[in-house]
Enzyme design. Structure first.
Site, mmCIF file in Angstrom:
data_model
loop_
_atom_site.group_PDB
_atom_site.id
_atom_site.type_symbol
_atom_site.label_atom_id
_atom_site.label_comp_id
_atom_site.label_asym_id
_atom_site.label_seq_id
_atom_site.Cartn_x
_atom_site.Cartn_y
_atom_site.Cartn_z
ATOM 1 C CE LYS A 287 -7.621 -0.110 6.202
ATOM 2 N NZ LYS A 287 -8.020 0.176 4.838
ATOM 3 C CD GLN B 62 -6.872 -4.444 3.937
ATOM 4 O OE1 GLN B 62 -7.792 -5.228 4.151
ATOM 5 N NE2 GLN B 62 -7.084 -3.159 3.707
ATOM 6 C CG ASP C 291 0.516 -2.466 6.306
ATOM 7 O OD1 ASP C 291 -0.461 -2.606 7.060
ATOM 8 O OD2 ASP C 291 0.492 -1.770 5.267
ATOM 9 C CG HIS D 56 -1.899 0.992 1.401
ATOM 10 N ND1 HIS D 56 -1.642 2.291 1.777
ATOM 11 C CD2 HIS D 56 -3.240 0.917 1.228
ATOM 12 C CE1 HIS D 56 -2.781 2.967 1.822
ATOM 13 N NE2 HIS D 56 -3.765 2.166 1.493
ATOM 14 C CB CYS E 195 -3.880 3.503 -1.523
ATOM 15 S SG CYS E 195 -5.069 4.815 -1.300
HETATM 16 N N1 PMP Z 1 -1.699 -0.661 4.605
HETATM 17 C C1 PMP Z 1 -2.641 -1.422 4.050
HETATM 18 C C2 PMP Z 1 -2.298 -2.803 3.595
HETATM 19 C C3 PMP Z 1 -3.933 -0.934 3.912
HETATM 20 O O1 PMP Z 1 -4.871 -1.689 3.354
HETATM 21 C C4 PMP Z 1 -4.233 0.362 4.367
HETATM 22 C C5 PMP Z 1 -5.626 0.934 4.221
HETATM 23 N N2 PMP Z 1 -6.232 0.673 2.994
HETATM 24 C C6 PMP Z 1 -3.220 1.119 4.940
HETATM 25 C C7 PMP Z 1 -1.971 0.567 5.050
HETATM 26 C C8 PMP Z 1 -3.466 2.492 5.450
HETATM 27 O O2 PMP Z 1 -4.374 2.441 6.513
HETATM 28 P P1 PMP Z 1 -5.023 3.770 7.090
HETATM 29 O O3 PMP Z 1 -5.610 4.495 5.920
HETATM 30 O O4 PMP Z 1 -6.056 3.273 8.051
HETATM 31 O O5 PMP Z 1 -3.945 4.542 7.743
#
Ligand code: PMP
Length: 637
Positions: A453, A430, A427, A350, A591
């Site tokens: 999440k 997910q 990270d 991401h 993203c």
């Molecule tokens: N890493 C991953 C794998 C994600 O899916 C996301 C959110 N889509 C993020 C980081 C960023 O998370 P947040 O927008 O809650 O900070």
């Protein structure tokens, strides 16, 4: 600085003890009840009875159901149907707050109000009599080794749970599917994500692992040991938003990778905090400060236990995964990465796990290296090993890809990083809602996730860091709360975690996150993972029957996410068409532009599953996609 809470539950309720009779200054209780009844009866009904089959015609407004989970049923009302959602019975334990229908009103006071008789709700062994059922947080932090989930036996058994579920209800039930093998068989050799159209999964002939209770005896014994029941309809009743209608249809929430919906327990916990505990956190200042401090500390304990951390002090509250990774880059990174050093990420990441490292590398003259993926979307461990050198300072990797759903073997990746003396960041944005995570088992140096999440509030997230690493790190923001002493000459900082929490934190949402973790623990991550896996297999099978649909991401280990493109349509057109049917999916780049481009795409359609989704919802999705695919008269581009 961190304190083990005294019992927040009793603390929280102590302040109510003075409300025994009709409180001074309030009108006569009968009048109050009448007024409240009139008020709530006048509210519009927007709710959908979760027990109705999808596609059933809209029901006439039912005031009581419209009030589900929100308002006290104070006024006498017609006999309500069994298990109206305002019983808010916890799906996992069968417990709920139904014992006091005058929800939100202190019990002694509520006792004086007219009661609405309702059928006995499903109860677990410890159904609380208090409406503050969600305050189960007197959780002194257990020993580090104690990371086991609650016993699955906490789940209602298939037969005795949810007596309100009609006999003919198709209840999600898994009979020991050869899960991984099944997904592997489905996706094996599917390099281009396509398959010849096959017979569709028929809604009238449920998949063999979703059996009506009455068919149980006749069920083929797929596995040797039947698994515990997972009553998805009971779970759904815990999520009030799932009763929304969108464009005249029942909402189908398939955008769980973007954010998850919130169970009533979380919504109630937030309201309770603001109603009874709200204060800044300075324990000694006064009663509410003590309550808020205890609730916040309790939430930190819950996160530590949830992740299997060795110590509560290893948990830092931040806004979310993005802020968490930035914290690491701007503290540990700034301190430890220098010119010519190397940072490794994967192609799956991401943007939140790319951009902060790029910024750090640019500032320090360091280099970013990228682990490639194979054609299924799995990281190539052989190539990863080639990237590691003595200059590798940090490896930062996602545990589950938000764009493809790939489950990455992070434990191996961390172990390899450590062999080269590098620090490993995982990270978990997910992963945490789909599988049991134990940071000590993974041996991650840092682990980051977002509350929203995992059925918790937005604006709250977590950085786990090993204690010795955190203690050696400088703070990143300066201000109140994080200091031990300030003079104009110098500041002495607290240790972890407060050193990294300058200013007033997001106290209420941290408490809400604690309630969310309690909720998933009550259901059990193992049960969630199993149910979701079966649902993912079912959905994959269904999508592969849609002509012209190409799956993007066919790794054999996947969780939740089904990215695809549909011939003749742009992803946003598919998203729009699905929205018209009440189906929420994400279409776009998620993203994660580098990984989509790796597969020749700028955007995909991305349904993503959670444990409150059902086979029926998948069937609806597949049916709409088939209709689109068969819309031959249309000139899509
Ligand atoms: N890493 C991953 C794998 C994600 O899916 C996301 C959110 N889509 C993020 C980081 C960023 O998370 P947040 O927008 O809650 O900070």
């Amino acid at each position: 600085m961190t304190t083990v809470p005294s019992t927040p539950t009793s603390d929280g309720l102590a302040g109510l003890s003075g409300l025994g009779g009709a409180p001074a200054g309030l009108p006569d209780v009968t009048l109050l009840a009448q007024l409240a009844g009139e008020f709530f009866a006048a509210l519009p009904s927007g709710s959908h009875d979760a027990r109705l089959p999808f596609g059933a015609p809209p029901q006439p407004p039912q005031t009581e159901l419209a009030l589900a989970n929100r308002a006290p049923a104070i006024a006498p009302a017609p006999a309500r149907p069994a298990a109206a959602p305002d019983e808010a019975v916890d799906a996992a334990t069968g417990t709920g707050r139904a014992a006091n229908p005058v929800y939100g009103v202190p019990e002694a006071y509520a006792a004086a109000l007219p009661r609405v008789e309702s059928p006995e709700p499903p109860r677990g062994p410890s159904a609380p009599s208090s409406p503050y059922y969600f305050l189960g947080e007197a959780s002194a932090y257990p020993s580090a080794a104690s990371t086991a989930s609650p016993a699955p036996s906490a789940l209602p058994s298939h037969k005795d749970a949810s007596p309100d579920v009609p006999e003919d209800r198709v209840t999600a039930r898994s009979f020991g599917l050869p899960g991984d093998a099944d997904l592997r068989a489905l996706l094996a050799g599917l390099g281009d994500g396509r398959r010849e159209p096959q017979a569709p999964p028929s809604p009238s002939a449920p998949a063999f692992y979703f059996l009506a209770p009455s068919h149980e005896e006749a069920a083929p014994a797929i596995g040797q040991s039947p698994r515990p029941a997972f009553d998805v309809q009971a779970v759904r009743r815990d999520f009030p938003i799932l009763q929304e209608r969108v464009n005249g249809r029942p909402l189908i929430w398939f955008d769980n990778a973007a954010t998850t919906q919130k169970p009533q327990a979380v919504i109630d916990r937030l309201a309770y905090f603001y109603q009874h505990e709200n204060s800044n956190i300075h324990r000694a200042a006064h009663e509410l400060a003590a309550r808020a401090t205890d609730a916040y500390a309790g939430a930190r304990n819950k996160v530590a236990r949830f992740l299997g951390a060795a110590q509560t002090e290893e948990i830092i509250f931040v806004r979310g995964t993005t802020e968490g990774i930035n914290l690491i880059a701007k503290t540990w990174g700034a301190q430890n990465v220098g010119e010519g050093d190397e940072i490794i990420v994967s192609h799956l990441e991401h943007h939140a796990n790319i951009v902060p490292w790029q910024q750090l590398a640019a500032a320090k003259g360091a280099k970013i290296k990228v682990i490639p993926v194979d054609d299924s979307g799995q990281v190539r461990l052989d190539e990863y090993r080639k990237l590691l050198t003595s200059r590798t300072k940090l490896v930062s990797i996602t545990q589950v890809s938000n764009a493809l759903g790939t489950v990455v073997p992070v434990k191996e990746i961390v172990a390899e990083a450590h062999r080269f003396g590098a620090v490993a960041v995982v990270d978990g944005a997910q992963s945490v809602s789909h599988m049991r995570v134990n940071v000590q088992d993974i041996d991650a140096d840092f682990f980051v996730f977002s509350g929203h999440k995992i059925f918790g509030p937005t604006g709250i997230g977590v950085v786990y860091g090993k204690r010795d690493i955190l203690e050696a790190m400088p703070p990143w923001q300066g201000g109140g709360n994080m200091i031990a002493d300030v003079t104009f000459e110098k500041t002495v900082y607290h240790g972890a975690p407060t050193r990294f929490e300058a200013g007033t934190g997001n106290i209420a949402d941290a408490v809400g996150l604690g309630a969310a973790l309690d909720y998933v623990e009550r259901i059990g991550l193992e049960n969630i993972a199993r149910y979701e896996h079966d649902l993912l297999v079912y959905a994959t099978r269904g999508l592969l029957t849609v002509p012209g649909l190409k799956l993007i991401g066919t790794a054999q280990d996947k969780a939740s996410v089904l990215s695809f493109v549909l011939e003749g349509y742009r992803p946003e057109e598919v998203g729009k068409a699905l929205n018209e049917e009440g189906i929420a999916v994400r279409s776009g780049h998620h993203c994660a532009q580098p990984i989509l481009r790796r597969f020749g795409q700028e955007a995909t359609v991305r349904p993503s599953l959670a444990f409150y989704n059902t086979c029926e919802e998948v069937d609806t999705l597949v049916a709409v996609l088939k209709r689109l695919a068969g819309n031959t008269g249309r000139n899509a581009r």
